[in-house]
Design a protein around this motif. Structure first.
Motif, PDB file in Angstrom:
ATOM      1  N   UNK A 259       0.867  -1.174   0.000  1.00 30.52           N
ATOM      2  CA  UNK A 259       0.000   0.000   0.000  1.00 30.52           C
ATOM      3  C   UNK A 259       0.906   1.227   0.000  1.00 30.52           C
ATOM      4  N   UNK A 260       0.857   1.998  -1.059  1.00 32.41           N
ATOM      5  CA  UNK A 260       1.783   3.100  -1.250  1.00 32.41           C
ATOM      6  C   UNK A 260       1.225   4.419  -0.700  1.00 32.41           C
ATOM      7  N   UNK A 261       2.123   5.265  -0.217  1.00 31.36           N
ATOM      8  CA  UNK A 261       1.727   6.606   0.188  1.00 31.36           C
ATOM      9  C   UNK A 261       1.085   6.718   1.554  1.00 31.36           C
ATOM     10  N   UNK A 262       1.256   5.705   2.407  1.00 36.78           N
ATOM     11  CA  UNK A 262       0.701   5.776   3.766  1.00 36.78           C
ATOM     12  C   UNK A 262       1.824   5.520   4.766  1.00 36.78           C
ATOM     13  N   UNK A 263       1.676   6.049   5.963  1.00 36.78           N
ATOM     14  CA  UNK A 263       2.717   5.858   6.969  1.00 36.78           C
ATOM     15  C   UNK A 263       2.745   4.409   7.452  1.00 36.78           C
ATOM     16  N   UNK A 264       3.903   3.930   7.861  1.00 40.39           N
ATOM     17  CA  UNK A 264       4.009   2.532   8.310  1.00 40.39           C
ATOM     18  C   UNK A 264       3.387   2.331   9.674  1.00 40.39           C
ATOM     19  N   UNK A 265       3.127   1.070   9.997  1.00 43.43           N
ATOM     20  CA  UNK A 265       2.665   0.720  11.335  1.00 43.43           C
ATOM     21  C   UNK A 265       3.847   0.770  12.287  1.00 43.43           C
ATOM     22  N   UNK A 266       3.620   1.290  13.495  1.00 47.03           N
ATOM     23  CA  UNK A 266       4.643   1.277  14.534  1.00 47.03           C
ATOM     24  C   UNK A 266       4.183   0.360  15.673  1.00 47.03           C
ATOM     25  N   UNK A 267       5.125  -0.327  16.268  1.00 47.82           N
ATOM     26  CA  UNK A 267       4.837  -1.246  17.364  1.00 47.82           C
ATOM     27  C   UNK A 267       5.609  -0.792  18.600  1.00 47.82           C
ATOM     28  N   UNK A 268       4.915  -0.716  19.723  1.00 51.44           N
ATOM     29  CA  UNK A 268       5.564  -0.323  20.977  1.00 51.44           C
ATOM     30  C   UNK A 268       5.624  -1.516  21.925  1.00 51.44           C
TER      31      UNK A 268
END
Length: 298
Positions: A259-268
């Motif tokens: 999926x282009x043009x979207x921010x990545x998922x972040x994991x905490x």
């Protein structure tokens, strides 16, 4: 009355269907039906109305299920308190995550921590959409990998991982052969979503609103990753997910496209602030070391 019966009761309420509830509990449907009838007989009230589509909780059933959930949460807290006082040779660390967690880092961290602390049993606890945050606060997990965004109030958190997002499509879909797709490419596709997670979490994953101000075309709702993948495979909807899900949930009837043009998922990595134990600190150090050795997962 036993905790097992209460777990059965909650599963029936969550699924709204005895067959699905039995499958989620890994018991037979006749056994589950018998357990439900026995509990209704013991309590003296009907808990569910049966109908062609499954079951619906009665007024009494809704109240009983609410109390059952509270009782099960309290039982988890009691177990957690007891485990903190076990001898070192029988200690347990419960690591929460949802779906694919932090990808390979999840499995590597559990494995490496078990190697460093051979006397500690590491228990993976998988939760459904966004539930790992609640599980930490309720004492059902000691430390967890949380998919952001999330309400992190009263939690110690460290972002330790990120992943690009992908689109899940049924095999043979018109976009399945693409090297990448944009939000514009899928704007008319129904998007599966869940009512079980906080709305900000749902909207972030759905990219709602879209950069042009539009909203997604909402498709069917799901309760967990398995239901989501079934909806996609059957052609009912598409889904947005982290790239790790494409690896962990590979299926011949699904195609995953960047999926282009979207921010990545972040994991905490997170635990309840003020509740840090030697085991939690040891696990956190293990994760930090693995991230550093990998040149940072971020």
């Amino acid at each position: 009355m036993e905790l097992r019966q209460l777990r059965y009761l909650v599963a029936i309420a969550d699924e709204g269907n005895l067959r699905r509830a039995a499958a989620s509990l890994y018991v037979t449907q006749p056994s589950l039906s018998y357990a439900l009838k026995s509990l209704e007989s013991e309590l003296g009230v009907r808990l569910f109305d049966r109908h062609a589509g499954g079951v619906t909780a009665t007024a009494a059933g809704r109240d009983v299920v609410t109390e059952a959930r509270r009782t099960l949460r309290q039982a988890e807290r009691i177990r957690a308190v007891a485990e903190r006082h076990r001898p070192s040779g029988s200690q347990v660390l419960r690591v929460g995550f949802e779906a694919s967690g932090a990808g390979e880092l999840t499995t590597r961290a559990r494995s490496e921590f078990a190697r460093r602390r051979p006397g500690v049993r590491v228990e993976p606890r998988r939760f459904d959409w966004g539930e790992e945050v609640t599980a930490l606060r309720e004492g059902r997990a000691d430390v967890a990998f949380i998919w952001l965004p999330a309400d992190l109030t009263d939690l110690h958190t460290e972002v330790i991982h990120s992943e690009p997002r992908v689109v899940g499509l049924p095999r043979g879909h018109r976009l399945a052969a693409r090297d990448g797709v944009t939000l514009t490419d899928v704007k008319d596709e129904p998007l599966t979503w869940t009512e079980r997670a906080p709305r900000p979490w749902v909207d972030w994953w759905a990219v709602n609103p879209r950069p042009d101000g539009s909203t997604p075309r909402w498709g069917p709702t799901n309760n967990n990753v398995e239901e989501m993948l079934e909806q996609v495979a059957s052609g009912e909807a598409i889904c947005f997910a982290p790239v790790g899900m494409a690896r962990y949930y590979a299926r011949p009837d699904l195609t995953w496209v960047p999926l282009l043009g979207v921010e990545p998922m972040r994991v905490a990595m997170a635990w309840v602030r003020g509740g840090e134990t030697d085991l939690i600190q040891g696990f956190a150090d293990t994760v930090r070391d693995l991230v550093a050795d990998n040149g940072s997962s971020l």
